[in-house]
Motif scaffolding. Structure first.
Motif, PDB file in Angstrom:
ATOM      1  N   SER A  19      53.705 -31.072 -32.814  1.00  0.00           N
ATOM      2  CA  SER A  19      53.045 -32.363 -32.834  1.00  0.00           C
ATOM      3  C   SER A  19      52.357 -32.613 -34.173  1.00  0.00           C
ATOM      4  O   SER A  19      52.400 -33.718 -34.715  1.00  0.00           O
ATOM      5  CB  SER A  19      52.021 -32.431 -31.702  1.00  0.00           C
ATOM      6  N   ALA A  20      51.751 -31.564 -34.732  1.00  0.00           N
ATOM      7  CA  ALA A  20      51.097 -31.698 -36.034  1.00  0.00           C
ATOM      8  C   ALA A  20      52.124 -31.969 -37.125  1.00  0.00           C
ATOM      9  O   ALA A  20      51.887 -32.791 -38.026  1.00  0.00           O
ATOM     10  CB  ALA A  20      50.306 -30.429 -36.355  1.00  0.00           C
ATOM     11  N   ILE A  21      53.277 -31.302 -37.039  1.00  0.00           N
ATOM     12  CA  ILE A  21      54.343 -31.547 -38.022  1.00  0.00           C
ATOM     13  C   ILE A  21      54.847 -32.977 -37.897  1.00  0.00           C
ATOM     14  O   ILE A  21      55.105 -33.655 -38.887  1.00  0.00           O
ATOM     15  CB  ILE A  21      55.488 -30.519 -37.837  1.00  0.00           C
ATOM     16  N   ALA A  25      54.772 -35.721 -40.848  1.00  0.00           N
ATOM     17  CA  ALA A  25      56.024 -36.326 -41.296  1.00  0.00           C
ATOM     18  C   ALA A  25      56.115 -37.786 -40.882  1.00  0.00           C
ATOM     19  O   ALA A  25      56.952 -38.533 -41.406  1.00  0.00           O
ATOM     20  CB  ALA A  25      57.208 -35.551 -40.736  1.00  0.00           C
ATOM     21  N   GLY A  26      55.289 -38.190 -39.953  1.00  0.00           N
ATOM     22  CA  GLY A  26      55.340 -39.571 -39.485  1.00  0.00           C
ATOM     23  C   GLY A  26      56.511 -39.809 -38.533  1.00  0.00           C
ATOM     24  O   GLY A  26      56.913 -40.947 -38.316  1.00  0.00           O
ATOM     25  N   ASP A  27      57.054 -38.733 -37.957  1.00  0.00           N
ATOM     26  CA  ASP A  27      58.179 -38.840 -37.026  1.00  0.00           C
ATOM     27  C   ASP A  27      57.632 -38.870 -35.594  1.00  0.00           C
ATOM     28  O   ASP A  27      57.129 -37.868 -35.092  1.00  0.00           O
ATOM     29  CB  ASP A  27      59.120 -37.648 -37.231  1.00  0.00           C
ATOM     30  N   SER A  28      57.760 -40.016 -34.960  1.00  0.00           N
ATOM     31  CA  SER A  28      57.199 -40.162 -33.605  1.00  0.00           C
ATOM     32  C   SER A  28      57.998 -39.363 -32.583  1.00  0.00           C
ATOM     33  O   SER A  28      57.445 -38.908 -31.579  1.00  0.00           O
ATOM     34  CB  SER A  28      57.147 -41.636 -33.206  1.00  0.00           C
ATOM     35  N   LYS A  29      59.303 -39.172 -32.829  1.00  0.00           N
ATOM     36  CA  LYS A  29      60.116 -38.392 -31.894  1.00  0.00           C
ATOM     37  C   LYS A  29      59.674 -36.932 -31.880  1.00  0.00           C
ATOM     38  O   LYS A  29      59.532 -36.316 -30.812  1.00  0.00           O
ATOM     39  CB  LYS A  29      61.592 -38.512 -32.285  1.00  0.00           C
ATOM     40  N   THR A  30      59.431 -36.353 -33.056  1.00  0.00           N
ATOM     41  CA  THR A  30      58.964 -34.970 -33.146  1.00  0.00           C
ATOM     42  C   THR A  30      57.559 -34.849 -32.558  1.00  0.00           C
ATOM     43  O   THR A  30      57.235 -33.874 -31.869  1.00  0.00           O
ATOM     44  CB  THR A  30      58.960 -34.496 -34.610  1.00  0.00           C
ATOM     45  N   GLN A  31      56.745 -35.854 -32.828  1.00  0.00           N
ATOM     46  CA  GLN A  31      55.391 -35.845 -32.302  1.00  0.00           C
ATOM     47  C   GLN A  31      55.404 -35.899 -30.769  1.00  0.00           C
ATOM     48  O   GLN A  31      54.688 -35.150 -30.109  1.00  0.00           O
ATOM     49  CB  GLN A  31      54.618 -37.047 -32.866  1.00  0.00           C
ATOM     50  N   ALA A  32      56.247 -36.735 -30.180  1.00  0.00           N
ATOM     51  CA  ALA A  32      56.338 -36.846 -28.718  1.00  0.00           C
ATOM     52  C   ALA A  32      56.902 -35.566 -28.116  1.00  0.00           C
ATOM     53  O   ALA A  32      56.449 -35.105 -27.052  1.00  0.00           O
ATOM     54  CB  ALA A  32      57.203 -38.036 -28.340  1.00  0.00           C
ATOM     55  N   SER A  33      57.890 -34.983 -28.779  1.00  0.00           N
ATOM     56  CA  SER A  33      58.462 -33.729 -28.302  1.00  0.00           C
ATOM     57  C   SER A  33      57.408 -32.622 -28.314  1.00  0.00           C
ATOM     58  O   SER A  33      57.333 -31.790 -27.388  1.00  0.00           O
ATOM     59  CB  SER A  33      59.657 -33.343 -29.183  1.00  0.00           C
ATOM     60  N   GLY A  34      56.595 -32.607 -29.355  1.00  0.00           N
ATOM     61  CA  GLY A  34      55.519 -31.609 -29.439  1.00  0.00           C
ATOM     62  C   GLY A  34      54.492 -31.790 -28.333  1.00  0.00           C
ATOM     63  O   GLY A  34      54.021 -30.825 -27.738  1.00  0.00           O
TER      64      GLY A  34
END
Length: 122
Positions: A19-21, A25-34
């Motif tokens: 989520s921090a990454i 990075a400003g990637d909402s998909k990675t943030q949601a996955s985290g």
């Protein structure tokens, strides 16, 4: 410690890192996955904690039952000794109590038999 607690904590920290990454990075998909992985890790950790609590409670209950079973003979022996001491201290009172119990039992056992209800004859 339960393996679910360890795996859950690992997933929780991995989800926080992911989520921090995603935030950096400003990637909402990675943030949601985290966030999803963090939530799954928290749930699994809580499940492991619940299993540990239940295991501890059953171990404690089994320990109490074992102690009660092992000490039951001592308790019975102590009670018998206390009654014997009371009889030695007050033999007349003990005789009166025993006689009263015997009289009550005799009354209960010598009751007349119940008659069946009378039937009307026509």
């Amino acid at each position: 410690m339960d393996t679910d607690r360890i795996v859950g904590a690992a997933k929780d920290y991995a989800g926080k890192a992911e989520s921090a990454i995603g935030d950096m990075a400003g990637d909402s998909k990675t943030q949601a996955s985290g966030k999803a992985r963090e939530a799954a890790g928290t749930v699994q950790n809580l499940y492991g904690q619940a299993k540990d609590a239940v295991r501890d409670a059953t171990d404690t209950a089994a320990s109490y039952a074992k102690d009660a079973y092992e000490n039951s003979g001592d308790t019975f022996r102590d009670g018998s000794q206390a009654i014997a001491q009371k009889v030695k201290d007050n033999p007349l009172g003990a005789l009166m109590v025993a006689g009263g119990i015997g009289f009550a039992l005799a009354l209960l056992m010598s009751r007349p038999a119940r008659r069946p209800p009378t039937r009307w004859r026509y």
